[in-house]
Write a protein that holds these residues in place. Structure first.
Motif, PDB file in Angstrom:
ATOM      1  N   HIS A 195       0.829  -1.204   0.000  1.00 42.14           N
ATOM      2  CA  HIS A 195       0.000   0.000   0.000  1.00 42.14           C
ATOM      3  C   HIS A 195       0.867   1.260   0.000  1.00 42.14           C
ATOM      4  CE1 HIS A 195      -3.974  -1.941   1.609  1.00 42.14           C
ATOM      5  NE2 HIS A 195      -3.713  -2.227   0.349  1.00 42.14           N
ATOM      6  N   HIS A 196       2.010   1.197   0.671  1.00 38.29           N
ATOM      7  CA  HIS A 196       2.919   2.346   0.694  1.00 38.29           C
ATOM      8  C   HIS A 196       3.353   2.707  -0.730  1.00 38.29           C
ATOM      9  CE1 HIS A 196       6.020   4.808   2.933  1.00 38.29           C
ATOM     10  NE2 HIS A 196       6.482   4.848   1.694  1.00 38.29           N
ATOM     11  N   TYR A 197       3.815   1.726  -1.484  1.00 43.98           N
ATOM     12  CA  TYR A 197       4.265   1.983  -2.852  1.00 43.98           C
ATOM     13  C   TYR A 197       3.105   2.419  -3.742  1.00 43.98           C
ATOM     14  CZ  TYR A 197       8.419  -0.674  -1.362  1.00 43.98           C
ATOM     15  OH  TYR A 197       9.541  -1.117  -0.707  1.00 43.98           O
ATOM     16  N   GLN A 198       1.946   1.794  -3.559  1.00 46.21           N
ATOM     17  CA  GLN A 198       0.783   2.155  -4.377  1.00 46.21           C
ATOM     18  C   GLN A 198       0.389   3.610  -4.168  1.00 46.21           C
ATOM     19  OE1 GLN A 198      -2.306  -0.642  -3.332  1.00 46.21           O
ATOM     20  NE2 GLN A 198      -1.777  -2.039  -4.991  1.00 46.21           N
ATOM     21  N   LEU A 199       0.426   4.064  -2.925  1.00 46.25           N
ATOM     22  CA  LEU A 199       0.038   5.435  -2.632  1.00 46.25           C
ATOM     23  C   LEU A 199       1.004   6.425  -3.285  1.00 46.25           C
ATOM     24  CD1 LEU A 199      -1.780   7.452  -1.124  1.00 46.25           C
ATOM     25  CD2 LEU A 199      -0.220   7.236   0.830  1.00 46.25           C
ATOM     26  N   THR A 200       2.290   6.155  -3.194  1.00 41.59           N
ATOM     27  CA  THR A 200       3.266   7.041  -3.827  1.00 41.59           C
ATOM     28  C   THR A 200       3.053   7.097  -5.335  1.00 41.59           C
ATOM     29  OG1 THR A 200       4.926   6.690  -2.096  1.00 41.59           O
ATOM     30  CG2 THR A 200       5.724   7.427  -4.236  1.00 41.59           C
ATOM     31  N   ARG A 201       2.816   5.948  -5.970  1.00 42.51           N
ATOM     32  CA  ARG A 201       2.573   5.949  -7.416  1.00 42.51           C
ATOM     33  C   ARG A 201       1.328   6.766  -7.757  1.00 42.51           C
ATOM     34  NH1 ARG A 201       3.857   0.448  -7.050  1.00 42.51           N
ATOM     35  NH2 ARG A 201       1.683  -0.150  -7.358  1.00 42.51           N
ATOM     36  N   ALA A 261      11.703   9.767  -0.794  1.00 37.24           N
ATOM     37  CA  ALA A 261      11.597   8.484  -1.489  1.00 37.24           C
ATOM     38  C   ALA A 261      10.929   7.482  -0.551  1.00 37.24           C
ATOM     39  CB  ALA A 261      12.978   7.989  -1.901  1.00 37.24           C
ATOM     40  N   ASP A 262      10.351   6.444  -1.125  1.00 39.29           N
ATOM     41  CA  ASP A 262       9.604   5.481  -0.314  1.00 39.29           C
ATOM     42  C   ASP A 262      10.419   4.926   0.844  1.00 39.29           C
ATOM     43  OD1 ASP A 262       7.093   5.549  -1.528  1.00 39.29           O
ATOM     44  OD2 ASP A 262       7.718   4.186  -3.111  1.00 39.29           O
ATOM     45  N   ASP A 263      11.659   4.545   0.578  1.00 39.36           N
ATOM     46  CA  ASP A 263      12.450   3.893   1.613  1.00 39.36           C
ATOM     47  C   ASP A 263      13.037   4.865   2.623  1.00 39.36           C
ATOM     48  OD1 ASP A 263      11.867   1.449   0.540  1.00 39.36           O
ATOM     49  OD2 ASP A 263      13.729   1.269  -0.600  1.00 39.36           O
ATOM     50  N   ASP A 264      12.782   6.168   2.442  1.00 44.74           N
ATOM     51  CA  ASP A 264      13.228   7.150   3.430  1.00 44.74           C
ATOM     52  C   ASP A 264      12.233   7.316   4.570  1.00 44.74           C
ATOM     53  OD1 ASP A 264      15.586   7.654   2.105  1.00 44.74           O
ATOM     54  OD2 ASP A 264      14.784   9.330   0.951  1.00 44.74           O
ATOM     55  N   PHE A 265      11.059   6.709   4.444  1.00 46.71           N
ATOM     56  CA  PHE A 265      10.112   6.702   5.552  1.00 46.71           C
ATOM     57  C   PHE A 265      10.568   5.612   6.520  1.00 46.71           C
ATOM     58  CE2 PHE A 265       7.751   8.788   2.275  1.00 46.71           C
ATOM     59  CZ  PHE A 265       6.891   9.656   2.925  1.00 46.71           C
ATOM     60  N   SER A 266      10.992   6.020   7.701  1.00 43.57           N
ATOM     61  CA  SER A 266      11.507   5.028   8.656  1.00 43.57           C
ATOM     62  C   SER A 266      10.788   5.177   9.986  1.00 43.57           C
ATOM     63  CB  SER A 266      13.020   5.180   8.813  1.00 43.57           C
ATOM     64  OG  SER A 266      13.360   6.512   9.154  1.00 43.57           O
ATOM     65  N   ASP A 267      11.415   5.858  10.951  1.00 45.66           N
ATOM     66  CA  ASP A 267      10.780   6.006  12.261  1.00 45.66           C
ATOM     67  C   ASP A 267       9.572   6.928  12.159  1.00 45.66           C
ATOM     68  OD1 ASP A 267      12.684   4.423  13.401  1.00 45.66           O
ATOM     69  OD2 ASP A 267      13.984   6.102  13.958  1.00 45.66           O
ATOM     70  N   PRO A 268       8.379   6.441  12.525  1.00 44.66           N
ATOM     71  CA  PRO A 268       7.184   7.300  12.474  1.00 44.66           C
ATOM     72  C   PRO A 268       7.169   8.284  13.637  1.00 44.66           C
ATOM     73  CG  PRO A 268       6.621   4.977  12.857  1.00 44.66           C
ATOM     74  CD  PRO A 268       8.099   5.100  12.972  1.00 44.66           C
ATOM     75  N   GLU A 269       7.806   9.435  13.451  1.00 42.50           N
ATOM     76  CA  GLU A 269       8.076  10.338  14.566  1.00 42.50           C
ATOM     77  C   GLU A 269       6.838  11.069  15.076  1.00 42.50           C
ATOM     78  OE1 GLU A 269      10.971  12.903  12.946  1.00 42.50           O
ATOM     79  OE2 GLU A 269      12.567  11.422  13.000  1.00 42.50           O
ATOM     80  N   GLU A 270       5.850  11.257  14.210  1.00 43.62           N
ATOM     81  CA  GLU A 270       4.736  12.094  14.629  1.00 43.62           C
ATOM     82  C   GLU A 270       3.630  11.287  15.313  1.00 43.62           C
ATOM     83  OE1 GLU A 270       4.410  15.243  14.845  1.00 43.62           O
ATOM     84  OE2 GLU A 270       6.315  15.755  13.943  1.00 43.62           O
ATOM     85  N   LEU A 271       2.854  10.530  14.505  1.00 38.03           N
ATOM     86  CA  LEU A 271       1.743   9.817  15.129  1.00 38.03           C
ATOM     87  C   LEU A 271       2.212   8.839  16.194  1.00 38.03           C
ATOM     88  CD1 LEU A 271      -0.963   8.889  12.489  1.00 38.03           C
ATOM     89  CD2 LEU A 271      -1.111  10.480  14.373  1.00 38.03           C
ATOM     90  N   CYS A 272       3.350   8.203  15.969  1.00 43.26           N
ATOM     91  CA  CYS A 272       3.746   7.151  16.908  1.00 43.26           C
ATOM     92  C   CYS A 272       4.198   7.698  18.247  1.00 43.26           C
ATOM     93  CB  CYS A 272       4.806   6.247  16.282  1.00 43.26           C
ATOM     94  SG  CYS A 272       4.059   4.965  15.257  1.00 43.26           S
ATOM     95  N   ARG A 273       4.384   9.029  18.346  1.00 44.54           N
ATOM     96  CA  ARG A 273       4.642   9.548  19.689  1.00 44.54           C
ATOM     97  C   ARG A 273       3.406   9.385  20.556  1.00 44.54           C
ATOM     98  NH1 ARG A 273       3.231  15.248  20.212  1.00 44.54           N
ATOM     99  NH2 ARG A 273       2.453  16.072  18.240  1.00 44.54           N
ATOM    100  N   TYR A 274       2.225   9.250  19.929  1.00 45.06           N
ATOM    101  CA  TYR A 274       1.003   8.973  20.672  1.00 45.06           C
ATOM    102  C   TYR A 274       0.869   7.483  20.981  1.00 45.06           C
ATOM    103  CZ  TYR A 274      -0.429  13.674  19.382  1.00 45.06           C
ATOM    104  OH  TYR A 274      -0.491  15.027  19.230  1.00 45.06           O
ATOM    105  N   LEU A 275       1.754   6.679  20.407  1.00 50.21           N
ATOM    106  CA  LEU A 275       1.665   5.237  20.600  1.00 50.21           C
ATOM    107  C   LEU A 275       2.762   4.733  21.529  1.00 50.21           C
ATOM    108  CD1 LEU A 275       0.941   4.208  16.910  1.00 50.21           C
ATOM    109  CD2 LEU A 275      -0.679   4.449  18.777  1.00 50.21           C
ATOM    110  N   ASP A 276       3.479   5.648  22.172  1.00 53.68           N
ATOM    111  CA  ASP A 276       4.522   5.259  23.097  1.00 53.68           C
ATOM    112  C   ASP A 276       3.906   4.842  24.434  1.00 53.68           C
ATOM    113  OD1 ASP A 276       6.473   5.807  21.284  1.00 53.68           O
ATOM    114  OD2 ASP A 276       6.876   7.833  22.022  1.00 53.68           O
ATOM    115  N   GLY A 277       4.706   4.194  25.230  1.00 53.01           N
ATOM    116  CA  GLY A 277       4.309   3.884  26.600  1.00 53.01           C
ATOM    117  C   GLY A 277       3.027   3.100  26.699  1.00 53.01           C
ATOM    118  N   GLU A 278       2.107   3.619  27.513  1.00 54.82           N
ATOM    119  CA  GLU A 278       0.867   2.910  27.785  1.00 54.82           C
ATOM    120  C   GLU A 278       0.053   2.682  26.522  1.00 54.82           C
ATOM    121  OE1 GLU A 278      -0.108   1.585  30.635  1.00 54.82           O
ATOM    122  OE2 GLU A 278       1.774   2.224  31.542  1.00 54.82           O
ATOM    123  N   THR A 279       0.043   3.672  25.611  1.00 51.58           N
ATOM    124  CA  THR A 279      -0.804   3.561  24.431  1.00 51.58           C
ATOM    125  C   THR A 279      -0.406   2.375  23.568  1.00 51.58           C
ATOM    126  OG1 THR A 279      -0.950   5.946  24.480  1.00 51.58           O
ATOM    127  CG2 THR A 279      -1.748   4.870  22.498  1.00 51.58           C
TER     128      THR A 279
END
Length: 262
Positions: free
Chosen positions: A110-116, A128-146
């Motif tokens: 789905h990642h590649y399809q969306l970019t295309r 570039a597609d492979d430059d998406f690595s650590d999800p810094e934004e949304l996943c800060r809400y998924l740290d710890g208890e979440t």
């Protein structure tokens, strides 16, 4: 991954689950998430209403791709860390979600399809597609208890078909072929997101029946990620407003120059 700017203040607040039994969980969760329905946000209607020449700007499309793809990347990564699904039967069900996202025919995802899809409408992609690595934004809400409950999964899967349809329809006003891109059409025709939503609610309810003490944190975490996703659409809307203002300013300058020249 370096998404530009910060996700807007999601106005996060926690409420006690408005249900008395685990059997009420799917209905109550669906009702709560309806309040965060993505298509209600101004971004989508504003995008559809923009002049085509403004909406078709490659740099604007690149910014939309960057922020949207970053959010989607974060949600896909989060699925790999789903807790409590440890039995062989539940691992098998989780694997099917992985396959639907990252195990498409011929090594597609789905990642590649969306970019295309974005490149096909002229987007100048920032990463570039492979430059998406650590999800810094949304996943800060998924740290710890979440990160230790299934609440975010329920929220993401329940709302995803709504935001996918809203984005497809908004950009298809300017690019009619956009909603027919495989990223959208394959999901819509096979009801992939609807199936994932039902699966998330069913599996989470199954876990809660055996571990009812998880209910409060599951509910809290679903509210957290729903609020964070509201912030994604708000951030995108601010970009549209900035682009529209710049376009009006440029038009004013052209008109002034024309009058001065004449």
């Amino acid at each position: 991954m370096k998404a530009q700017g910060k996700i807007a203040d999601a106005g996060l607040h926690y409420t006690e689950p408005p249900l008395s039994t685990i059997e009420e969980f799917p209905r109550a969760m669906t009702d709560m998430l309806e309040e965060h329905r993505p298509s209600r946000m101004p971004f989508f209607s504003r995008l559809a209403a923009m002049p085509r020449e403004t909406a078709a700007d490659p740099f604007l499309l690149g910014q939309i791709h960057l922020i949207y793809q970053s959010a989607m990347h974060a949600t896909r990564v989060a699925v790999y860390y789903l807790p409590h699904l440890d039995s062989p039967a539940l691992r098998k069900r989780k694997l099917q979600i992985f396959m639907d996202d990252d195990g498409l025919p011929d090594g597609d995802t789905h990642h590649y399809q969306l970019t295309r899809a974005f490149r096909n409408i002229g987007a100048k992609c920032v990463l570039a597609d492979d430059d998406f690595s650590d999800p810094e934004e949304l996943c800060r809400y998924l740290d710890g208890e979440t990160a230790r409950s299934l609440g975010p999964w329920c929220a993401i899967e329940t709302m995803s078909v709504d935001w996918m349809r809203a984005l497809a329809e908004s950009l298809s006003v300017h690019f009619p072929q956009f909603k027919h891109e495989p990223y959208f059409e394959e999901c819509f025709s096979h009801l992939v997101e609807e199936r994932h939503a039902l699966e998330a609610l069913e599996v989470t309810q199954l876990i809660l029946r055996s571990r009812p003490e998880l209910l409060a944190e599951t509910w809290r975490d679903a509210e957290t990620i729903a609020g964070a996703l509201d912030g994604v659409w708000t951030q995108l809307d601010r970009i549209l407003q900035g682009t529209a203002a710049a376009a009006l300013l440029a038009e004013g300058r052209v008109a002034t120059d024309t009058v001065s020249f004449s």
